[in-house]
Scaffold this motif. Structure first.
Motif, PDB file in Angstrom:
ATOM      1  N   THR A  85     -10.047  55.385  65.448  1.00 51.57           N
ATOM      2  CA  THR A  85     -10.336  56.396  64.296  1.00 51.57           C
ATOM      3  C   THR A  85     -10.411  55.791  62.887  1.00 51.57           C
ATOM      4  OG1 THR A  85      -9.975  58.379  65.664  1.00 51.57           O
ATOM      5  CG2 THR A  85      -9.739  58.582  63.274  1.00 51.57           C
ATOM      6  N   GLN A  86      -9.362  55.132  62.733  1.00 55.94           N
ATOM      7  CA  GLN A  86      -9.184  54.422  61.454  1.00 55.94           C
ATOM      8  C   GLN A  86     -10.463  53.662  61.065  1.00 55.94           C
ATOM      9  OE1 GLN A  86      -5.399  52.484  62.065  1.00 55.94           O
ATOM     10  NE2 GLN A  86      -4.391  54.083  61.316  1.00 55.94           N
ATOM     11  N   LEU A  87     -10.916  52.728  62.217  1.00 54.19           N
ATOM     12  CA  LEU A  87     -11.758  51.798  61.867  1.00 54.19           C
ATOM     13  C   LEU A  87     -13.197  52.493  61.711  1.00 54.19           C
ATOM     14  CD1 LEU A  87     -10.980  49.025  64.977  1.00 54.19           C
ATOM     15  CD2 LEU A  87     -10.751  48.668  62.461  1.00 54.19           C
ATOM     16  N   ALA A 112      -2.680  41.565  60.497  1.00 51.40           N
ATOM     17  CA  ALA A 112      -3.523  40.893  61.394  1.00 51.40           C
ATOM     18  C   ALA A 112      -4.881  41.077  60.983  1.00 51.40           C
ATOM     19  CB  ALA A 112      -3.432  41.167  62.994  1.00 51.40           C
ATOM     20  N   ASP A 113      -5.773  40.166  61.187  1.00 59.61           N
ATOM     21  CA  ASP A 113      -7.102  40.479  60.649  1.00 59.61           C
ATOM     22  C   ASP A 113      -8.068  39.708  61.739  1.00 59.61           C
ATOM     23  OD1 ASP A 113      -9.304  41.166  58.846  1.00 59.61           O
ATOM     24  OD2 ASP A 113      -9.423  38.900  58.628  1.00 59.61           O
ATOM     25  N   TYR A 114      -9.280  40.238  61.932  1.00 63.05           N
ATOM     26  CA  TYR A 114     -10.387  39.420  62.996  1.00 63.05           C
ATOM     27  C   TYR A 114     -11.655  39.681  61.891  1.00 63.05           C
ATOM     28  CZ  TYR A 114     -14.314  39.141  66.118  1.00 63.05           C
ATOM     29  OH  TYR A 114     -15.117  38.859  66.881  1.00 63.05           O
ATOM     30  N   GLN A 115     -11.877  37.877  61.778  1.00 67.68           N
ATOM     31  CA  GLN A 115     -12.857  37.670  60.955  1.00 67.68           C
ATOM     32  C   GLN A 115     -14.340  37.717  61.851  1.00 67.68           C
ATOM     33  OE1 GLN A 115     -13.970  37.451  57.611  1.00 67.68           O
ATOM     34  NE2 GLN A 115     -16.012  36.958  58.547  1.00 67.68           N
ATOM     35  N   ALA A 117       1.145  50.247  58.233  1.00 72.94           N
ATOM     36  CA  ALA A 117       2.609  50.465  58.447  1.00 72.94           C
ATOM     37  C   ALA A 117       3.133  50.987  59.965  1.00 72.94           C
ATOM     38  CB  ALA A 117       3.236  51.624  57.583  1.00 72.94           C
ATOM     39  N   ASN A 118       1.988  51.433  60.533  1.00 70.28           N
ATOM     40  CA  ASN A 118       2.210  51.899  62.093  1.00 70.28           C
ATOM     41  C   ASN A 118       1.865  50.717  62.980  1.00 70.28           C
ATOM     42  OD1 ASN A 118       3.281  54.474  61.722  1.00 70.28           O
ATOM     43  ND2 ASN A 118       1.114  55.221  61.153  1.00 70.28           N
ATOM     44  N   SER A 119       1.276  49.736  62.535  1.00 68.44           N
ATOM     45  CA  SER A 119       0.909  48.627  63.541  1.00 68.44           C
ATOM     46  C   SER A 119       2.208  47.965  64.378  1.00 68.44           C
ATOM     47  CB  SER A 119       0.262  47.498  62.969  1.00 68.44           C
ATOM     48  OG  SER A 119       0.865  46.861  61.640  1.00 68.44           O
ATOM     49  N   TYR A 120       1.859  47.295  65.566  1.00 68.28           N
ATOM     50  CA  TYR A 120       2.665  46.680  66.132  1.00 68.28           C
ATOM     51  C   TYR A 120       3.650  45.526  65.389  1.00 68.28           C
ATOM     52  CZ  TYR A 120       0.561  49.559  69.814  1.00 68.28           C
ATOM     53  OH  TYR A 120       0.106  50.200  70.877  1.00 68.28           O
ATOM     54  N   LEU A 121       2.932  44.808  64.738  1.00 68.49           N
ATOM     55  CA  LEU A 121       3.885  43.620  64.001  1.00 68.49           C
ATOM     56  C   LEU A 121       4.603  44.283  62.874  1.00 68.49           C
ATOM     57  CD1 LEU A 121       0.797  41.015  63.890  1.00 68.49           C
ATOM     58  CD2 LEU A 121       2.983  40.913  65.232  1.00 68.49           C
ATOM     59  N   GLN A 124      -6.391  45.650  64.763  1.00 62.54           N
ATOM     60  CA  GLN A 124      -5.961  46.854  63.762  1.00 62.54           C
ATOM     61  C   GLN A 124      -4.557  47.579  64.439  1.00 62.54           C
ATOM     62  OE1 GLN A 124      -7.383  47.973  61.195  1.00 62.54           O
ATOM     63  NE2 GLN A 124      -6.501  50.043  60.847  1.00 62.54           N
ATOM     64  N   LEU A 125      -4.447  47.168  65.899  1.00 63.46           N
ATOM     65  CA  LEU A 125      -3.159  47.836  66.653  1.00 63.46           C
ATOM     66  C   LEU A 125      -2.057  46.938  66.089  1.00 63.46           C
ATOM     67  CD1 LEU A 125      -4.471  48.325  70.418  1.00 63.46           C
ATOM     68  CD2 LEU A 125      -2.911  49.918  68.775  1.00 63.46           C
ATOM     69  N   MET A 126      -2.359  45.492  66.051  1.00 65.41           N
ATOM     70  CA  MET A 126      -1.364  44.594  65.877  1.00 65.41           C
ATOM     71  C   MET A 126      -0.878  44.697  64.096  1.00 65.41           C
ATOM     72  SD  MET A 126      -2.255  41.205  67.907  1.00 65.41           S
ATOM     73  CE  MET A 126      -0.927  40.332  67.339  1.00 65.41           C
TER      74      MET A 126
END
Length: 462
Positions: A383-385, A330-333, A310-314, A304-306
């Protein structure tokens, strides 16, 4: 016939309420909903009941703990092929009757195949649940297959392959990345199968897979909606209790595992149909079922950070600051029985080379692996998650899907219910350590999607 789709359903939290504190956007999450009821029949069928009395609707999902990763080598696509054939009828209910009944009562249905599970669901008015359950129990063991039904359906699957994979450069790149990421594990096989193996699948293959894996002790029945447990148990026992268990099914699925990653790998797919060049990088990482305590939620927060918006680091680095891309994520399965994937996806701007994009990605990862994230960023993504889990409570089919996906991949009801607490507990140090440990290039495959501009040579005639 319902539409068929290979899907991956994510485990998430279902049982929280969120308030905003005066000090900013901070999720205060408390388990308030009733724990889903669960029981198991003598033949091994696990049943989960998720009450939701807001509307007189019920969702029934039947999950089988078998997917493409359980296929015999050389028979890729068999789990998905059988999913199609499960609508071909039984001695009691001829082909089409089940689907016609769903439509007649104003309901909806679907089916899906993944690497670890295959599922079938119906969403209908609550008074239709007994009928749906009778149909589903009947086809657990009563499927009848004839060559005149099987062979045309194989052609349907081959056409699905052509539409979704062969004629889709983006899907072909994913297929190639997964095959390169998994050197030994069957997750490297596409769920839909390899074309040359799909075209050889036949009635005997399908029936053998059906008899091997479709049994009550290899299934989970999830009922969500306007129901009460006191009514559900007698109904389930009436329809499923006489179906015998398949004792040859092992309690635990053991698959070939990956060797320790030793080197980064790359895949380049060039296709004249490419409209948008892009880059993807997949890392081999633990799933929620295989991770050590704290690792999986840290990977959730890291993704979520990466790449979460639009506010993500990437996104900031590639789209806003450097102007190299039009999108980045980015995504984590997390939902998988065995080690899974953390992915980065970038759509590059016209004319931009991949080298500066990779350099920017590597810098984001290096910064995260060496320094702790800012407190306000960490709080925002957590908070988003958690908020996503709150909003998801509005959809009973989503809830049923989350429970089914989790339970068929080695997790428990308590694992699902405690997910928001584990997200809230993630520290900046855990996120930093996850980036350093798991986003190691040696664990990765990078895929490049480019447009093939080479002229086509016409064949000379003699």
């Amino acid at each position: 016939m319902p539409s068929h789709r290979a899907t991956a359903l994510f485990v998430a939290a279902l049982v929280c309420t969120t308030s905003l504190s005066s000090s900013g956007l901070r999720a205060q999450t408390t388990v308030t909903s009733e724990r889903p009821a669960s029981f198991t029949l003598d033949n091994g069928l696990q049943v989960v009941v998720i009450p939701d009395h807001r509307t007189p609707v019920v969702t029934q999902m039947t999950w089988y703990k078998t997917g493409s990763a359980d296929e015999t080598p050389g028979k890729s696509g068999l789990a998905h092929f059988l999913e199609h054939l499960m609508f071909k009828g039984t001695a009691k209910h001829p082909a089409g009757e089940f689907s016609q009944t769903v439509r007649r009562v104003g309901g909806s249905e679907n089916a899906f195949t993944s690497v670890d599970y295959t599922g079938y669901y119906q969403r209908v008015p609550r008074e239709q649940l007994p009928t749906m359950m009778e149909f589903e129990a009947d086809r657990m063991t009563g499927l009848i297959l004839k060559d005149e039904d099987v062979l045309p359906e194989r052609d349907v699957v081959l056409e699905e392959y052509n539409m979704r994979v062969a004629n889709n450069p983006d899907a072909r790149l994913t297929e190639q990345i997964m095959a390169a990421l998994y050197l030994n594990h069957p997750y490297g096989r596409p769920v839909i199968g390899w074309h040359q193996e799909i075209e050889k699948l036949d009635r005997e293959d399908a029936l053998a897979f059906y008899k091997r894996f479709y049994a009550p002790n290899n299934a989970i029945l999830v009922i969500a909606g306007d129901v009460d447990i006191k009514d559900i148990r007698p109904l389930v026992e009436k329809n499923f209790s006489l179906i015998p268990a398949q004792h040859a099914i092992p309690e635990k699925r053991i698959r070939p595992q990956e060797p320790m990653p030793a080197a980064p790998r790359t895949v380049t797919l060039s296709d004249p149909r490419v409209e948008q060049s892009g880059l993807r990088r997949y890392y081999l990482v633990p799933s929620a079922a295989t991770a050590a305590a704290g690792d999986s939620p840290a990977l959730d927060v890291l993704a979520q950070l990466m790449g979460g918006g639009a506010n993500s680091y990437l996104y900031r680095a590639l789209v806003i600051d450097k102007g190299l891309a039009i999108s980045a994520g980015a995504d984590y399965q997390r939902t998988a029985l065995d080690p899974s994937q953390f992915s980065i996806s970038v759509a590059s701007k016209q004319g931009v080379e991949f080298a500066p994009i990779e350099e920017a990605i590597d810098k984001v990862i290096a910064d995260l692996a060496q320094n702790t994230a800012r407190a306000e960023d960490l709080e925002r993504v957590k908070t988003q998650l958690i908020a996503e889990a709150v909003y998801a409570q509005d959809d009973q089919a989503t809830l049923a899907g989350w429970y089914g996906g989790a339970l068929t991949t080695g997790l428990s009801i308590d694992d699902i219910r405690s997910w928001p607490d584990r997200i809230r507990a993630v520290t900046a140090e855990q996120v930093r350590d996850a980036a350093a440990k798991w986003l190691d290039k040696k664990r990765s495959v990078t895929g490049y999607l480019i447009k093939d501009t080479a002229p086509k040579h016409k064949e000379k005639r003699s």
